[in-house]
Scaffold this motif. Sequence first.
Motif, PDB file in Angstrom:
ATOM      1  N   THR A 126       0.825  -1.208   0.000  1.00  0.00           N
ATOM      2  CA  THR A 126       0.000   0.000   0.000  1.00  0.00           C
ATOM      3  C   THR A 126       0.858   1.257   0.000  1.00  0.00           C
ATOM      4  O   THR A 126       0.586   2.216  -0.734  1.00  0.00           O
ATOM      5  N   SER A 127       1.905   1.268   0.815  1.00  0.00           N
ATOM      6  CA  SER A 127       2.779   2.450   0.877  1.00  0.00           C
ATOM      7  C   SER A 127       3.503   2.672  -0.448  1.00  0.00           C
ATOM      8  O   SER A 127       3.627   3.815  -0.916  1.00  0.00           O
ATOM      9  N   LEU A 128       3.982   1.595  -1.050  1.00  0.00           N
ATOM     10  CA  LEU A 128       4.662   1.729  -2.340  1.00  0.00           C
ATOM     11  C   LEU A 128       3.731   2.285  -3.415  1.00  0.00           C
ATOM     12  O   LEU A 128       4.134   3.121  -4.225  1.00  0.00           O
ATOM     13  N   TRP A 129       2.485   1.839  -3.415  1.00  0.00           N
ATOM     14  CA  TRP A 129       1.535   2.302  -4.423  1.00  0.00           C
ATOM     15  C   TRP A 129       1.213   3.776  -4.226  1.00  0.00           C
ATOM     16  O   TRP A 129       1.159   4.542  -5.202  1.00  0.00           O
ATOM     17  N   ARG A 130       1.008   4.203  -2.988  1.00  0.00           N
ATOM     18  CA  ARG A 130       0.746   5.615  -2.725  1.00  0.00           C
ATOM     19  C   ARG A 130       1.931   6.488  -3.123  1.00  0.00           C
ATOM     20  O   ARG A 130       1.766   7.533  -3.766  1.00  0.00           O
ATOM     21  N   GLY A 136      11.361  13.271  -0.711  1.00  0.00           N
ATOM     22  CA  GLY A 136      10.167  13.950  -0.194  1.00  0.00           C
ATOM     23  C   GLY A 136       8.928  13.083  -0.222  1.00  0.00           C
ATOM     24  O   GLY A 136       8.054  13.208   0.653  1.00  0.00           O
ATOM     25  N   SER A 137       8.817  12.194  -1.196  1.00  0.00           N
ATOM     26  CA  SER A 137       7.635  11.327  -1.255  1.00  0.00           C
ATOM     27  C   SER A 137       7.575  10.406  -0.044  1.00  0.00           C
ATOM     28  O   SER A 137       6.496  10.157   0.508  1.00  0.00           O
ATOM     29  N   TRP A 138       8.724   9.899   0.412  1.00  0.00           N
ATOM     30  CA  TRP A 138       8.731   9.039   1.590  1.00  0.00           C
ATOM     31  C   TRP A 138       8.536   9.839   2.877  1.00  0.00           C
ATOM     32  O   TRP A 138       7.896   9.358   3.815  1.00  0.00           O
ATOM     33  N   LEU A 139       9.076  11.051   2.932  1.00  0.00           N
ATOM     34  CA  LEU A 139       8.923  11.867   4.137  1.00  0.00           C
ATOM     35  C   LEU A 139       7.465  12.250   4.373  1.00  0.00           C
ATOM     36  O   LEU A 139       6.990  12.264   5.512  1.00  0.00           O
ATOM     37  N   SER A 140       6.764  12.582   3.323  1.00  0.00           N
ATOM     38  CA  SER A 140       5.359  12.963   3.481  1.00  0.00           C
ATOM     39  C   SER A 140       4.468  11.753   3.723  1.00  0.00           C
ATOM     40  O   SER A 140       3.435  11.852   4.401  1.00  0.00           O
ATOM     41  N   LEU A 141       4.853  10.601   3.200  1.00  0.00           N
ATOM     42  CA  LEU A 141       4.012   9.412   3.326  1.00  0.00           C
ATOM     43  C   LEU A 141       3.861   8.977   4.770  1.00  0.00           C
ATOM     44  O   LEU A 141       2.780   8.540   5.197  1.00  0.00           O
ATOM     45  N   VAL A 142       4.921   9.092   5.569  1.00  0.00           N
ATOM     46  CA  VAL A 142       4.867   8.636   6.957  1.00  0.00           C
ATOM     47  C   VAL A 142       3.851   9.435   7.766  1.00  0.00           C
ATOM     48  O   VAL A 142       3.256   8.928   8.727  1.00  0.00           O
ATOM     49  N   VAL A 143       3.618  10.681   7.389  1.00  0.00           N
ATOM     50  CA  VAL A 143       2.619  11.505   8.085  1.00  0.00           C
ATOM     51  C   VAL A 143       1.224  11.232   7.537  1.00  0.00           C
ATOM     52  O   VAL A 143       0.258  11.084   8.300  1.00  0.00           O
ATOM     53  N   GLN A 177      -0.981   8.186   8.645  1.00  0.00           N
ATOM     54  CA  GLN A 177      -1.536   8.168   9.996  1.00  0.00           C
ATOM     55  C   GLN A 177      -2.862   8.908  10.075  1.00  0.00           C
ATOM     56  O   GLN A 177      -3.410   9.101  11.154  1.00  0.00           O
ATOM     57  N   ILE A 178      -3.383   9.348   8.906  1.00  0.00           N
ATOM     58  CA  ILE A 178      -4.645  10.077   8.854  1.00  0.00           C
ATOM     59  C   ILE A 178      -5.666   9.209   8.126  1.00  0.00           C
ATOM     60  O   ILE A 178      -5.569   9.006   6.902  1.00  0.00           O
ATOM     61  N   ASN A 179      -6.636   8.686   8.861  1.00  0.00           N
ATOM     62  CA  ASN A 179      -7.732   7.907   8.294  1.00  0.00           C
ATOM     63  C   ASN A 179      -7.229   6.836   7.320  1.00  0.00           C
ATOM     64  O   ASN A 179      -7.714   6.700   6.208  1.00  0.00           O
ATOM     65  N   ALA A 180      -6.239   6.066   7.739  1.00  0.00           N
ATOM     66  CA  ALA A 180      -5.716   4.991   6.910  1.00  0.00           C
ATOM     67  C   ALA A 180      -6.000   3.658   7.594  1.00  0.00           C
ATOM     68  O   ALA A 180      -6.045   3.558   8.820  1.00  0.00           O
ATOM     69  N   THR A 181      -6.192   2.640   6.784  1.00  0.00           N
ATOM     70  CA  THR A 181      -6.421   1.290   7.308  1.00  0.00           C
ATOM     71  C   THR A 181      -5.291   0.341   6.971  1.00  0.00           C
ATOM     72  O   THR A 181      -5.331  -0.826   7.351  1.00  0.00           O
ATOM     73  N   SER A 182      -4.294   0.838   6.236  1.00  0.00           N
ATOM     74  CA  SER A 182      -3.122   0.033   5.894  1.00  0.00           C
ATOM     75  C   SER A 182      -1.994   0.980   5.515  1.00  0.00           C
ATOM     76  O   SER A 182      -2.198   2.169   5.299  1.00  0.00           O
ATOM     77  N   GLY A 183      -0.807   0.419   5.456  1.00  0.00           N
ATOM     78  CA  GLY A 183       0.360   1.230   5.151  1.00  0.00           C
ATOM     79  C   GLY A 183       1.339   1.219   6.322  1.00  0.00           C
ATOM     80  O   GLY A 183       0.978   0.902   7.464  1.00  0.00           O
ATOM     81  N   LEU A 184       2.583   1.564   6.033  1.00  0.00           N
ATOM     82  CA  LEU A 184       3.596   1.557   7.079  1.00  0.00           C
ATOM     83  C   LEU A 184       3.322   2.601   8.157  1.00  0.00           C
ATOM     84  O   LEU A 184       3.544   2.363   9.345  1.00  0.00           O
ATOM     85  N   GLY A 185       2.844   3.765   7.747  1.00  0.00           N
ATOM     86  CA  GLY A 185       2.500   4.791   8.727  1.00  0.00           C
ATOM     87  C   GLY A 185       1.364   4.354   9.632  1.00  0.00           C
ATOM     88  O   GLY A 185       1.380   4.623  10.847  1.00  0.00           O
TER      89      GLY A 185
END
Length: 303
Positions: A109-113, A236-243, A246-254
Motif C-alpha cells: 500500500t505504501s509503495l503504491w501511494r 520527499g515522497s517518503w517523508l510525506s508518506l509517513v505523516v 496516519q490520517i484515516n488509513a487502514t493500511s500502510g507503514l505509517g
Amino acid sequence: MTDTASEQLAPPLPTGPATAAATTADPGAVDRAAAGPGVAPARRRVRRLAPGRRLPYARLLGPVLLLVVWSVASAAGALDPRTLPAPWTVVHTGAHLWTAGTLRTDIGTSLWRATQGFLIGLAAGVVLALLAGLSRIGEAVIDGSVQINRAIPTLGLIPLFILWLGIGETFKVAIIAIVVYIPIYLNLYSALSGIDNRFVELGEVLGLSRLAFIRDIVIPGSLPGFFVGLRLGVTGSWLSLVVLEQINATSGLGYMMFQAQNYGQTDVIVLGLLIYGIFGFASDTVVRVLERRVLSWRRSLSN
C-alpha cells in the motif's frame, strides 16, 4: 679536482630575455640547464587534488557502522529494550509480521501511494519548469505561484485538501505530488535559467531551430539540475508518506506505526522507520545510478 676547478670547467648558464621567457613558460628549464647535458633532472612531485578513485559500495559503510554500534550497545546492555530494541528483535518482529501477511500488505500500500504521488509530481514539475524556463510569459505566470506554494508548509494544506478531496486516498496522493513537484521544478527551472548565454549565441550563429536548440543545448545543460531535483523529490515522497498514512488509513507503514504507538510496540515502530529508510536509500541509489549513466559524458569529482 677541487671545487674551484669544477666551477671553472662547468659551462655558464645562459642568461638574457630568452632564458627568462623560457623559465617562465617552463619552470623546470633552469633545473635541466643546471644538471647539464646527459643528466636527467629530478621529477617534480605532482600534488593530486581530486578525492581519488571511487570505493566500491562506499555508501554502505555508514549504515553498516551504525548497525554495528547499535548491535554492540544492545548486546552490552547500554540500551534499554523498551526505548530502543536490539536489531535482532526488530528483525524477528519483521519476520513475524511478514509471515502473518500484514507487513506485505502495508508495504504494498505504501509503495503504491508513493509511486502515484511521485509520478504525478514528476510530470507536473517537469512541465511547469519547461514552461517557465523556456518562455518569459510562462515564467511570469508560473514562477511566482510556485514560489508562494513553496513558502506554504505542504503538510499545512492537509485540512484544506481533506475538505476539497475527502479523507480517502485522493488527498494523500495529492499532497505527495505537491511535495515532489516543488524541488523538481525549482532545480530544473534554475538549471534552465542558468544556461550560459554564449550557448544561445552559438545556436543562433549555427542557425539551429528552436527544437534543435532545446534538444542539443537546453536538455543536456539542464540534466544535472534535474537529477538533483529528482533525488529531492524521491526523498520527499517518503517523508510525506509517513505523516499521511496516519490520517484515516487502514493500511500502510505509517498506519502500522500509529497502531504500534497505541500499544507501546517500540520494535514495530523501529521496524517501520527502518523500512522507510531502506526504501529511501534504495530509491536514491537508483536515481544516482541513472544519473551516472545519463551524464557519463560529464567529468566531475564524483566520477
